[in-house]
Design a protein around this motif. Structure first.
Motif, mmCIF file in Angstrom:
data_model
loop_
_atom_site.group_PDB
_atom_site.id
_atom_site.type_symbol
_atom_site.label_atom_id
_atom_site.label_comp_id
_atom_site.label_asym_id
_atom_site.label_seq_id
_atom_site.Cartn_x
_atom_site.Cartn_y
_atom_site.Cartn_z
ATOM 1 N N PHE A 191 -7.280 -1.470 -5.943
ATOM 2 C CA PHE A 191 -5.911 -0.929 -5.973
ATOM 3 C C PHE A 191 -5.950 0.587 -6.192
ATOM 4 O O PHE A 191 -4.913 1.248 -6.166
ATOM 5 N N TYR B 26 6.523 8.151 -2.247
ATOM 6 C CA TYR B 26 5.234 8.406 -2.917
ATOM 7 C C TYR B 26 4.968 9.905 -2.990
ATOM 8 O O TYR B 26 4.560 10.439 -4.023
ATOM 9 N N LYS C 206 0.794 -1.232 0.000
ATOM 10 C CA LYS C 206 0.000 0.000 0.000
ATOM 11 C C LYS C 206 0.828 1.285 0.000
ATOM 12 O O LYS C 206 0.415 2.323 0.513
ATOM 13 N N SER C 207 2.024 1.174 -0.578
ATOM 14 C CA SER C 207 2.898 2.350 -0.652
ATOM 15 C C SER C 207 2.896 3.010 -2.031
ATOM 16 O O SER C 207 3.627 3.975 -2.248
ATOM 17 N N GLY C 208 2.105 2.472 -2.963
ATOM 18 C CA GLY C 208 2.093 3.033 -4.315
ATOM 19 C C GLY C 208 2.673 2.082 -5.356
ATOM 20 O O GLY C 208 3.033 2.496 -6.462
ATOM 21 N N THR C 209 2.695 0.800 -5.015
ATOM 22 C CA THR C 209 3.247 -0.232 -5.897
ATOM 23 C C THR C 209 2.606 -0.212 -7.287
ATOM 24 O O THR C 209 3.304 -0.235 -8.305
ATOM 25 N N THR C 210 1.278 -0.196 -7.302
ATOM 26 C CA THR C 210 0.534 -0.298 -8.567
ATOM 27 C C THR C 210 0.926 0.857 -9.496
ATOM 28 O O THR C 210 1.143 0.678 -10.700
ATOM 29 N N TRP C 211 1.023 2.021 -8.921
ATOM 30 C CA TRP C 211 1.394 3.229 -9.671
ATOM 31 C C TRP C 211 2.802 3.084 -10.267
ATOM 32 O O TRP C 211 3.011 3.270 -11.466
ATOM 33 N N PHE D 123 -3.501 8.535 -11.590
ATOM 34 C CA PHE D 123 -4.555 7.871 -10.815
ATOM 35 C C PHE D 123 -5.882 7.894 -11.572
ATOM 36 O O PHE D 123 -6.536 6.857 -11.719
ATOM 37 N N CYS E 166 -0.163 7.043 -16.630
ATOM 38 C CA CYS E 166 -0.141 6.299 -15.354
ATOM 39 C C CYS E 166 -0.849 7.039 -14.224
ATOM 40 O O CYS E 166 -0.822 6.570 -13.076
ATOM 41 N N ARG F 250 -8.024 3.899 -4.826
ATOM 42 C CA ARG F 250 -9.022 4.385 -3.871
ATOM 43 C C ARG F 250 -9.058 5.907 -3.928
ATOM 44 O O ARG F 250 -9.817 6.489 -4.675
ATOM 45 N N SER F 251 -8.170 6.582 -3.134
ATOM 46 C CA SER F 251 -8.213 8.045 -3.207
ATOM 47 C C SER F 251 -6.957 8.615 -3.868
ATOM 48 O O SER F 251 -6.988 9.680 -4.463
ATOM 49 N N GLY F 252 -5.848 7.893 -3.743
ATOM 50 C CA GLY F 252 -4.618 8.338 -4.401
ATOM 51 C C GLY F 252 -4.135 9.698 -3.925
ATOM 52 O O GLY F 252 -3.524 10.447 -4.687
ATOM 53 N N SER G 219 -4.552 3.194 3.910
ATOM 54 C CA SER G 219 -4.764 2.510 2.635
ATOM 55 C C SER G 219 -4.928 0.995 2.859
ATOM 56 O O SER G 219 -5.813 0.366 2.273
ATOM 57 N N ARG H 269 6.136 5.316 1.620
ATOM 58 C CA ARG H 269 5.049 6.298 1.725
ATOM 59 C C ARG H 269 4.834 6.645 3.190
ATOM 60 O O ARG H 269 5.123 5.799 4.065
ATOM 61 N N HIS I 279 7.202 -7.452 -2.302
ATOM 62 C CA HIS I 279 7.089 -6.869 -0.958
ATOM 63 C C HIS I 279 8.152 -7.478 -0.031
ATOM 64 O O HIS I 279 8.069 -7.339 1.188
HETATM 65 N N1 LIG Z 1 -1.760 5.994 -10.380
HETATM 66 C C1 LIG Z 1 -1.759 6.206 -9.066
HETATM 67 N N2 LIG Z 1 -1.366 7.403 -8.569
HETATM 68 C C2 LIG Z 1 -1.368 7.625 -7.245
HETATM 69 N N3 LIG Z 1 -1.747 6.720 -6.312
HETATM 70 C C3 LIG Z 1 -2.141 5.519 -6.766
HETATM 71 C C4 LIG Z 1 -2.156 5.199 -8.144
HETATM 72 N N4 LIG Z 1 -2.591 3.927 -8.271
HETATM 73 C C5 LIG Z 1 -2.859 3.465 -7.047
HETATM 74 N N5 LIG Z 1 -2.582 4.426 -6.132
HETATM 75 C C6 LIG Z 1 -2.770 4.353 -4.685
HETATM 76 O O1 LIG Z 1 -1.790 3.473 -4.115
HETATM 77 C C7 LIG Z 1 -2.381 2.788 -3.002
HETATM 78 C C8 LIG Z 1 -2.337 1.294 -3.268
HETATM 79 O O2 LIG Z 1 -1.048 0.870 -2.898
HETATM 80 P P1 LIG Z 1 -0.280 -0.280 -3.646
HETATM 81 O O3 LIG Z 1 -0.431 -0.118 -5.097
HETATM 82 O O4 LIG Z 1 1.093 -0.278 -3.088
HETATM 83 O O5 LIG Z 1 -1.049 -1.584 -3.185
HETATM 84 S S1 LIG Z 1 -0.435 -3.059 -3.239
HETATM 85 O O6 LIG Z 1 0.650 -3.129 -2.237
HETATM 86 O O7 LIG Z 1 0.031 -3.335 -4.592
HETATM 87 O O8 LIG Z 1 -1.570 -3.924 -2.843
HETATM 88 C C9 LIG Z 1 -3.808 3.288 -2.885
HETATM 89 O O9 LIG Z 1 -3.723 4.395 -2.003
HETATM 90 P P2 LIG Z 1 -4.994 4.959 -1.205
HETATM 91 O O10 LIG Z 1 -5.832 5.645 -2.216
HETATM 92 O O11 LIG Z 1 -4.420 5.929 -0.212
HETATM 93 O O12 LIG Z 1 -5.669 3.813 -0.556
HETATM 94 C C10 LIG Z 1 -4.081 3.709 -4.308
HETATM 95 O O13 LIG Z 1 -5.155 4.598 -4.455
#
Ligand SMILES: Nc1ncnc2c1ncn2[C@@H]1O[C@H](COP(=O)(O)OS(=O)(=O)O)[C@@H](OP(=O)(O)O)[C@H]1O
Length: 310
Positions: A274, A210, A55-60, A251, A249, A276-278, A154, A146, A120
């Motif tokens: 993955f 992040y 939940k540190s921004g992996t997906t991004w 959010f 890329c 939510r609020s970003g 998150s 993050r 992770h």
């Molecule tokens: N493109 C982009 N830009 C900014 N932020 C983003 C983006 N994509 C995912 N997110 C936010 O990242 C949080 C999910 O964390 P992870 O991707 O690390 O999750 S995981 O570990 O892979 O399960 C989760 O944070 P929160 O919104 O605070 O819950 C996601 O919303």
């Protein structure tokens, strides 16, 4: 698996077992993968690992790294860009969720012999081969961390959306979290391991935040591209390539793609969860002053004298 029977374990908020291995807590599936990869993973020339605490921004960053490294094959404005039809987790799989037979079939880098993995894993559980051969093989690691208050919030929402617990599980989750009993936890030790590595081997481990990605995306993108040996050319800079990657890329863009709105991962996690609020600082909407103060206090204690601030 016999080893699991010997490990300290606790129940997480949802009643599932979580195990402590090498000082870090993990659920069974990734733990099994970590142990297997420790034994069998063979790194290749130029392999790249993107490591995070959950939940540190992996997906991004998976999306950004994939786009960055593949930009010569898939221009970020390509209407058929793979990120438009596959999730970042499909394009850049988690290393510890792969079976031994699957490492070799990962093909997500323009240099067909190298691969990009997410992970992770804490430093202590990285396959020895990655550490020992990293100089000769030029393997690199990018670590993203993050603000821990946002990471916790998150995690809470992610679990709630996927596991639908009864009512409010935040307090229980918080108690476990501050004791380090969360996937990849203690999160502070996870971060500190890579912080130290990044100081000792700055050409092998890049440490990112992040919040910096949010506030200075162009600067961070250049830093990442340079570290990965793919700096932006003057032509790319002038053509708006950085803005295009950031926009692809972003959010809002990612969250609204059909592939990220529907379906689930192999483990049954809903893809939309993955995103939510970003935001930076969303913790203010959920944590009491006492909870925030407690997390800050632990962070200060753990990072004191390290030179790291979050
Ligand atoms: N493109 C982009 N830009 C900014 N932020 C983003 C983006 N994509 C995912 N997110 C936010 O990242 C949080 C999910 O964390 P992870 O991707 O690390 O999750 S995981 O570990 O892979 O399960 C989760 O944070 P929160 O919104 O605070 O819950 C996601 O919303």
């Amino acid at each position: 698996m016999d080893l699991l029977l010997t490990l300290p374990k606790e129940k997480n908020t949802f009643g599932a077992d979580i195990f402590r291995y090498n000082g870090f807590w993990f659920p069974e599936v990734p733990l099994h993968g970590m142990i297997e990869s420790g034994k069998h993973f063979q790194p290749r020339q130029n392999d790249v690992f993107l490591v995070t605490a959950p939940k540190s921004g992996t997906t991004w960053l998976k999306g950004i790294m994939y786009t960055l490294l593949n930009r010569e094959i898939h221009h970020p404005q390509d209407p058929y860009h793979p990120l438009l039809t596959q999730t970042p987790h499909q394009l850049v799989p988690f290393h510890e969720l792969l079976k031994r037979s699957e490492y070799n079939s990962v093909s997500n880098s323009p240099d067909s012999s190298s691969r990009i993995f997410g992970s992770h894993m804490p430093t202590v559980s990285l396959p020895k081969s990655v550490i020992e051969d990293s100089e000769s093989l030029n393997c690199k690691m990018v670590y993203l961390c993050r603000d821990i208050k946002d990471t916790f919030v998150s995690s809470f929402h992610f679990l709630k959306q996927n596991l639908e617990p009864s009512n409010n599980c935040m307090e229980n989750l918080f108690d476990l979290y501050i004791r380090g009993v969360s996937p990849g936890g203690p999160v502070w030790d996870h971060i500190m391991g890579y912080w130290k590595e990044s100081l000792e081997r700055p050409n092998k481990v890049l440490f990112m935040r992040y919040e910096d990605m949010k506030s200075k995306p162009h600067f961070q993108l250049r830093r990442l591209a340079f570290f990965l040996g793919k700096p932006f050319s003057e032509e790319e800079e002038n053509s708006g390539m950085l803005d295009q990657i950031i926009s692809l890329c972003s959010f809002d863009n990612m969250r609204n793609l059909e592939v990220n709105k529907s379906d689930t991962t192999k483990l049954g996690i809903k893809n939309h969860t993955f995103y939510r609020s970003g935001q930076v600082g969303d913790w203010k909407n959920y944590l009491t002053a006492e909870m925030a103060g407690k997390l800050d206090q632990i962070t200060q204690e753990k990072f004191r004298a390290s030179g790291l601030s979050l």
